[in-house]
Write a protein that holds these residues in place. Structure first.
Motif, mmCIF file in Angstrom:
data_model
loop_
_atom_site.group_PDB
_atom_site.id
_atom_site.type_symbol
_atom_site.label_atom_id
_atom_site.label_comp_id
_atom_site.label_asym_id
_atom_site.label_seq_id
_atom_site.Cartn_x
_atom_site.Cartn_y
_atom_site.Cartn_z
ATOM 1 N N HIS A 1 2.532 -2.272 -12.697
ATOM 2 C CA HIS A 1 3.138 -1.252 -11.719
ATOM 3 C C HIS A 1 2.423 -0.228 -11.389
ATOM 4 N N ILE A 2 2.029 -0.007 -10.135
ATOM 5 C CA ILE A 2 0.914 1.387 -9.117
ATOM 6 C C ILE A 2 2.051 1.936 -8.750
ATOM 7 N N ARG A 3 2.245 3.135 -9.077
ATOM 8 C CA ARG A 3 2.802 4.229 -8.599
ATOM 9 C C ARG A 3 2.106 5.639 -7.497
ATOM 10 N N LEU A 4 2.207 4.998 -5.912
ATOM 11 C CA LEU A 4 1.408 6.043 -4.975
ATOM 12 C C LEU A 4 2.386 6.908 -4.405
ATOM 13 N N ALA A 5 2.020 7.936 -4.280
ATOM 14 C CA ALA A 5 2.280 9.325 -3.453
ATOM 15 C C ALA A 5 1.302 9.075 -2.419
ATOM 16 N N ALA A 6 2.186 9.713 -1.239
ATOM 17 C CA ALA A 6 1.388 9.337 0.177
ATOM 18 C C ALA A 6 2.531 10.901 0.759
ATOM 19 N N ILE A 7 1.358 11.088 1.692
ATOM 20 C CA ILE A 7 1.903 12.230 2.447
ATOM 21 C C ILE A 7 2.245 12.127 3.703
ATOM 22 N N PRO A 8 3.433 12.207 4.428
ATOM 23 C CA PRO A 8 3.871 11.806 5.028
ATOM 24 C C PRO A 8 3.363 10.922 6.525
ATOM 25 N N THR A 9 2.663 11.382 6.864
ATOM 26 C CA THR A 9 1.815 10.732 8.390
ATOM 27 C C THR A 9 1.163 9.939 7.818
ATOM 28 N N ALA A 10 1.252 9.463 6.367
ATOM 29 C CA ALA A 10 -0.002 8.242 5.947
ATOM 30 C C ALA A 10 1.250 7.669 5.219
ATOM 31 N N LEU A 11 2.705 7.711 5.293
ATOM 32 C CA LEU A 11 3.411 6.964 4.551
ATOM 33 C C LEU A 11 2.767 4.553 5.699
ATOM 34 N N ALA A 12 2.946 4.925 6.784
ATOM 35 C CA ALA A 12 3.051 3.905 8.201
ATOM 36 C C ALA A 12 1.563 3.061 7.900
ATOM 37 N N MET A 13 0.537 3.957 6.966
ATOM 38 C CA MET A 13 -0.631 2.993 6.743
ATOM 39 C C MET A 13 -0.882 1.905 5.420
ATOM 40 N N ILE A 14 -0.200 2.265 4.527
ATOM 41 C CA ILE A 14 0.627 1.720 3.348
ATOM 42 C C ILE A 14 0.065 0.851 3.383
ATOM 43 N N PRO A 15 1.198 -0.545 4.374
ATOM 44 C CA PRO A 15 1.157 -1.402 3.852
ATOM 45 C C PRO A 15 -0.838 -2.129 3.916
ATOM 46 N N LYS A 16 -1.006 -1.633 4.929
ATOM 47 C CA LYS A 16 -2.427 -1.502 5.030
ATOM 48 C C LYS A 16 -3.738 -1.914 3.674
ATOM 49 N N LEU A 17 -3.259 -1.338 2.896
ATOM 50 C CA LEU A 17 -4.222 -1.579 2.035
ATOM 51 C C LEU A 17 -3.134 -2.352 0.702
ATOM 52 N N THR A 18 -1.328 -2.295 0.219
ATOM 53 C CA THR A 18 -1.055 -3.042 -0.722
ATOM 54 C C THR A 18 -0.790 -4.733 -0.346
ATOM 55 N N GLU A 19 -0.699 -4.879 0.656
ATOM 56 C CA GLU A 19 -0.139 -6.413 1.710
ATOM 57 C C GLU A 19 -1.849 -6.853 1.291
ATOM 58 N N PRO A 20 -3.046 -6.104 1.527
ATOM 59 C CA PRO A 20 -3.808 -7.060 1.135
ATOM 60 C C PRO A 20 -4.494 -7.176 -0.370
ATOM 61 N N PHE A 21 -3.818 -6.393 -1.107
ATOM 62 C CA PHE A 21 -3.762 -5.700 -2.293
ATOM 63 C C PHE A 21 -2.680 -7.093 -3.548
ATOM 64 N N GLN A 22 -1.394 -6.770 -2.762
ATOM 65 C CA GLN A 22 -0.456 -8.276 -3.131
ATOM 66 C C GLN A 22 -1.408 -8.999 -3.513
ATOM 67 N N ALA A 23 -1.551 -9.745 -2.225
ATOM 68 C CA ALA A 23 -2.294 -10.756 -1.493
ATOM 69 C C ALA A 23 -2.959 -11.858 -3.056
ATOM 70 N N LYS A 24 -3.792 -10.719 -3.616
ATOM 71 C CA LYS A 24 -4.688 -10.811 -4.326
ATOM 72 C C LYS A 24 -4.229 -11.157 -6.256
ATOM 73 N N HIS A 25 -3.050 -10.362 -6.551
ATOM 74 C CA HIS A 25 -2.569 -9.455 -8.036
ATOM 75 C C HIS A 25 -1.222 -9.960 -7.478
ATOM 76 N N PRO A 26 -0.888 -10.813 -6.948
ATOM 77 C CA PRO A 26 0.597 -11.029 -7.047
ATOM 78 C C PRO A 26 1.624 -10.482 -7.919
ATOM 79 N N GLU A 27 1.088 -10.983 -9.112
ATOM 80 C CA GLU A 27 1.797 -9.748 -10.064
ATOM 81 C C GLU A 27 1.796 -8.193 -10.724
ATOM 82 N N VAL A 28 1.496 -7.790 -9.627
ATOM 83 C CA VAL A 28 1.797 -6.546 -9.464
ATOM 84 C C VAL A 28 2.444 -6.199 -8.585
ATOM 85 N N THR A 29 2.895 -4.949 -8.773
ATOM 86 C CA THR A 29 3.894 -4.157 -8.598
ATOM 87 C C THR A 29 3.965 -2.315 -7.640
ATOM 88 N N PHE A 30 4.774 -2.483 -6.837
ATOM 89 C CA PHE A 30 4.389 -1.136 -6.452
ATOM 90 C C PHE A 30 5.502 -0.078 -6.135
#
Length: 297
Positions: A91-120
């Motif tokens: 499990h990966i715990r992320l914190a983001a400034i409010p203006t960056a929240l909408a951009m997080i899927p750009k990172l988490t989606e390709p990451f989880q596609a490669k590592h499906p056993e990792v949760t966020f």
């Protein structure tokens, strides 16, 4: 020893024996006994005691630095051995400034596609809270500004640059413009993030540089709240272009680039600087580097 160091880190973070004990899932007497045992083992006092927690001694501050390092190394070792046995999972715990929240899927989606056993898990925090929670092991990585205020000892990967826009409704002042300047913001009914957010401090800096003294009519730590008020047609806001566009506004909402000067600030992924990184954090940093600089448009 490791569990006692973890208890000590929790106490330093919470600055309260009861809250630290609750966080660690133990009773307050058990926590107090563990801290006293740690003091006896090390031969120094760690906590300034009174009727309540009054802070750490100078020796306690130094031990806290070692405790963070030792506990961090131990967790890294455990994760690395688990990854060697079972592959990358956890499990990966992320914190983001409010203006960056909408951009997080750009990172988490390709990451989880490669590592499906990792949760966020993802939480919204100010830039200062992101850095504090990294230091205290409350999160594994964060998204924050890289180029405006000191970051301290972190590893960072640039992700994208914020560009600023006036967000307003049709029929309001300036809504017919193709571009606006920072000076044009004078006199608008603005709703903005609260001053504890770096985005607000950035906006204040640019307005002050333009000689504009703005009266903010509404403040919030939520971009959703700001966007909802803009939608009423009575408020305007200054937002990063990517945030405004991520909400899919109706045709009645205008996003107008702010120029003169055209300001931008870099946002990126940050993690506590250490070698080696945990397997999860190492993989996340690798994914961020593979993305290169994301175009926020």
């Amino acid at each position: 020893m490791i569990d006692k160091l973890e208890f000590f880190i929790a106490l330093a973070r919470e600055q309260h024996f009861g809250r630290a004990a609750e966080e660690c899932g133990i009773s307050q007497p058990t926590l107090s006994a563990a801290i006293r045992q740690l003091e006896e083992n090390l031969g120094v006092g760690l906590v300034v005691r009174g009727s309540r927690f009054q802070g750490l001694t100078p020796e306690g501050q130094r031990v806290l630095e070692w405790a963070r390092r030792i506990v961090g190394d131990t967790r890294t070792m455990r994760e690395e051995m688990r990854a060697a046995r079972k592959g990358l999972a956890g499990h990966i715990r992320l914190a983001a400034i409010p203006t960056a929240l909408a951009m997080i899927p750009k990172l988490t989606e390709p990451f989880q596609a490669k590592h499906p056993e990792v949760t966020f898990s993802v939480v919204s925090r100010t830039s200062l809270q992101v850095l504090s929670q990294l230091e205290n092991f409350e999160i594994d990585a964060g998204l924050t500004y890289l180029d405006n205020e000191p970051l301290g000892r972190v590893t960072s990967v640039p992700l994208y640059a914020e560009h600023y826009t006036l967000v307003t409704s049709e029929g309001t002042p300036l809504s017919d413009r193709k571009e606006v300047t920072w000076k044009d913001m004078a006199g608008l009914r603005l709703c903005l993030l609260t001053p504890d957010n770096q985005n607000r401090r950035i906006i204040n800096q640019h307005l002050a540089s333009a000689g504009v003294d703005v009266r903010t009519m509404l403040e919030s730590n939520s971009m959703v709240v700001l966007l909802a008020h803009v939608g009423t047609g009575r408020w305007a806001s200054i937002m990063p272009r990517n945030v405004a566009r991520s909400f899919g506004f109706s045709a009645q909402i205008r996003t107008i680039p702010i120029v003169e000067p055209k300001a931008s600030h870099v946002v990126g992924l940050v993690a506590t600087h250490r070698e080696p990184f945990t397997p999860l954090v190492s993989a996340l940093l690798h994914e961020a580097r593979n993305l290169g600089v994301i175009d926020p448009d």
